[in-house]
Motif scaffolding. Sequence first.
Motif, mmCIF file in Angstrom:
data_model
loop_
_atom_site.group_PDB
_atom_site.id
_atom_site.type_symbol
_atom_site.label_atom_id
_atom_site.label_comp_id
_atom_site.label_asym_id
_atom_site.label_seq_id
_atom_site.Cartn_x
_atom_site.Cartn_y
_atom_site.Cartn_z
ATOM 1 N N LEU A 160 8.520 -2.226 -23.768
ATOM 2 C CA LEU A 160 7.129 -1.749 -23.462
ATOM 3 C C LEU A 160 6.558 -0.551 -24.375
ATOM 4 O O LEU A 160 5.649 -0.493 -24.674
ATOM 5 N N ALA A 161 7.683 0.236 -24.917
ATOM 6 C CA ALA A 161 7.418 1.288 -25.657
ATOM 7 C C ALA A 161 7.048 0.817 -26.960
ATOM 8 O O ALA A 161 6.208 1.378 -27.827
ATOM 9 N N GLU A 162 7.201 -0.478 -27.289
ATOM 10 C CA GLU A 162 6.779 -0.777 -28.568
ATOM 11 C C GLU A 162 4.983 -0.922 -28.826
ATOM 12 O O GLU A 162 4.668 -0.840 -29.922
ATOM 13 N N ALA A 163 4.515 -1.095 -27.624
ATOM 14 C CA ALA A 163 3.084 -0.881 -27.664
ATOM 15 C C ALA A 163 2.478 0.600 -27.896
ATOM 16 O O ALA A 163 1.130 0.711 -28.371
ATOM 17 N N TRP A 164 3.256 1.573 -27.731
ATOM 18 C CA TRP A 164 2.815 2.907 -27.818
ATOM 19 C C TRP A 164 3.846 3.871 -28.351
ATOM 20 O O TRP A 164 4.514 4.532 -27.552
ATOM 21 N N PRO A 165 4.213 3.569 -29.469
ATOM 22 C CA PRO A 165 5.218 4.113 -30.248
ATOM 23 C C PRO A 165 5.348 5.665 -30.414
ATOM 24 O O PRO A 165 6.412 6.200 -30.374
ATOM 25 N N GLU A 166 4.213 6.120 -30.417
ATOM 26 C CA GLU A 166 3.987 7.598 -30.832
ATOM 27 C C GLU A 166 4.108 8.666 -29.389
ATOM 28 O O GLU A 166 4.140 9.632 -29.538
ATOM 29 N N GLN A 167 4.283 7.927 -28.508
ATOM 30 C CA GLN A 167 4.492 8.817 -27.081
ATOM 31 C C GLN A 167 5.828 9.255 -26.685
ATOM 32 O O GLN A 167 6.866 8.610 -27.210
ATOM 33 N N LEU A 168 6.077 10.641 -26.121
ATOM 34 C CA LEU A 168 7.200 10.983 -25.555
ATOM 35 C C LEU A 168 7.327 10.206 -24.250
ATOM 36 O O LEU A 168 6.412 10.134 -23.420
ATOM 37 N N TYR A 169 8.496 9.620 -23.935
ATOM 38 C CA TYR A 169 8.753 8.857 -22.818
ATOM 39 C C TYR A 169 9.689 9.997 -21.791
ATOM 40 O O TYR A 169 10.845 10.291 -22.147
ATOM 41 N N LEU A 170 9.167 10.361 -20.806
ATOM 42 C CA LEU A 170 9.770 11.012 -19.695
ATOM 43 C C LEU A 170 10.373 10.004 -18.475
ATOM 44 O O LEU A 170 9.402 9.368 -18.141
ATOM 45 N N ILE A 171 11.469 10.185 -18.285
ATOM 46 C CA ILE A 171 12.302 9.365 -17.280
ATOM 47 C C ILE A 171 12.701 10.437 -16.234
ATOM 48 O O ILE A 171 13.677 11.248 -16.402
ATOM 49 N N CYS A 172 12.392 10.211 -14.793
ATOM 50 C CA CYS A 172 13.070 10.887 -13.850
ATOM 51 C C CYS A 172 13.894 10.164 -13.095
ATOM 52 O O CYS A 172 13.557 8.962 -12.472
ATOM 53 N N SER A 173 15.213 10.405 -12.732
ATOM 54 C CA SER A 173 16.137 9.869 -12.090
ATOM 55 C C SER A 173 16.528 10.099 -10.772
ATOM 56 O O SER A 173 16.584 11.458 -10.544
ATOM 57 N N LEU A 174 16.317 9.562 -9.840
ATOM 58 C CA LEU A 174 16.436 9.736 -8.374
ATOM 59 C C LEU A 174 17.849 9.227 -7.897
ATOM 60 O O LEU A 174 18.103 9.315 -6.771
ATOM 61 N N ALA A 175 18.673 8.810 -8.919
ATOM 62 C CA ALA A 175 19.880 8.112 -8.552
ATOM 63 C C ALA A 175 20.809 9.152 -7.811
ATOM 64 O O ALA A 175 21.570 8.585 -6.709
ATOM 65 N N ASP A 176 20.831 10.215 -8.078
ATOM 66 C CA ASP A 176 21.534 11.450 -7.151
ATOM 67 C C ASP A 176 20.410 12.148 -6.545
ATOM 68 O O ASP A 176 19.795 12.959 -7.114
ATOM 69 N N ASP A 177 20.334 11.614 -5.244
ATOM 70 C CA ASP A 177 18.949 12.156 -4.471
ATOM 71 C C ASP A 177 18.685 13.866 -4.496
ATOM 72 O O ASP A 177 17.779 14.235 -4.810
ATOM 73 N N ALA A 178 20.178 14.529 -4.545
ATOM 74 C CA ALA A 178 20.067 15.884 -4.295
ATOM 75 C C ALA A 178 19.942 16.309 -5.641
ATOM 76 O O ALA A 178 19.534 17.850 -5.800
ATOM 77 N N ASN A 179 20.147 15.800 -6.737
ATOM 78 C CA ASN A 179 19.959 16.308 -8.317
ATOM 79 C C ASN A 179 19.204 15.310 -9.233
ATOM 80 O O ASN A 179 19.657 14.890 -9.980
ATOM 81 N N PRO A 180 17.835 15.462 -8.834
ATOM 82 C CA PRO A 180 16.976 14.760 -9.861
ATOM 83 C C PRO A 180 16.967 15.026 -11.251
ATOM 84 O O PRO A 180 17.405 16.384 -11.355
ATOM 85 N N VAL A 181 17.232 14.359 -12.162
ATOM 86 C CA VAL A 181 17.163 14.619 -13.464
ATOM 87 C C VAL A 181 16.041 14.076 -14.474
ATOM 88 O O VAL A 181 15.519 12.789 -14.009
ATOM 89 N N VAL A 182 15.321 14.995 -15.326
ATOM 90 C CA VAL A 182 14.055 14.480 -15.963
ATOM 91 C C VAL A 182 14.643 14.563 -17.378
ATOM 92 O O VAL A 182 15.223 15.756 -17.789
ATOM 93 N N ARG A 183 14.721 13.585 -18.283
ATOM 94 C CA ARG A 183 14.846 13.778 -19.609
ATOM 95 C C ARG A 183 13.693 13.001 -20.420
ATOM 96 O O ARG A 183 13.102 12.201 -19.878
ATOM 97 N N ALA A 184 13.884 13.448 -21.551
ATOM 98 C CA ALA A 184 12.538 12.846 -22.528
ATOM 99 C C ALA A 184 13.191 12.119 -23.878
ATOM 100 O O ALA A 184 14.215 12.549 -24.406
ATOM 101 N N PHE A 185 12.436 11.016 -24.376
ATOM 102 C CA PHE A 185 13.014 10.369 -25.131
ATOM 103 C C PHE A 185 11.632 9.818 -26.349
ATOM 104 O O PHE A 185 10.556 9.735 -25.889
#
Length: 132
Positions: A92-117
């Motif tokens: 998907l990012a190929e269409a918009w390569p100049e953006q910063l992509y932030l992803i929020c993981s709820l895999a561990d419900d009590a400890n959500p994690v947000v990372r940027a790429f």
Amino acid sequence: MRVSCDLLDEIVAHSRDDLPNECCGLVGGTDGELTSVHRARNAAATWLRYELHPTDQLRIMNRLEDDGQDLAGIYHSHTKSEAYPSQTDINLAEAWPEQLYLICSLADDANPVVRAFEIRDGAVEEVDLDVV
Ligand SMILES: [Zn+2]
């Protein structure tokens, strides 16, 4: 990239509100700082992937322009997997390569994690978030 704790909390809140589906939205910013979160609908409405609703995307981009902010990034959630771009995200990012992509993981419900790429030419590079 500087970002406030409150802004990250807004992304986590949206991720939880849209369960069981992935959520998505846009982040506004200026000069190396993320300054606003704007929720969009996930047009795909699934937990497998996200698709920014085109009407929401346009509305938010107009709003950012009115506010004198740049579009700084795109965020979405991972409901069951880690906060790292999937192959779908990389494609998907190929269409918009100049953006910063932030992803929020709820895999561990009590400890959500947000990372940027940054995702360019299929290569993923993590961007440090300086949380203030
Ligand atoms: Zn993803």
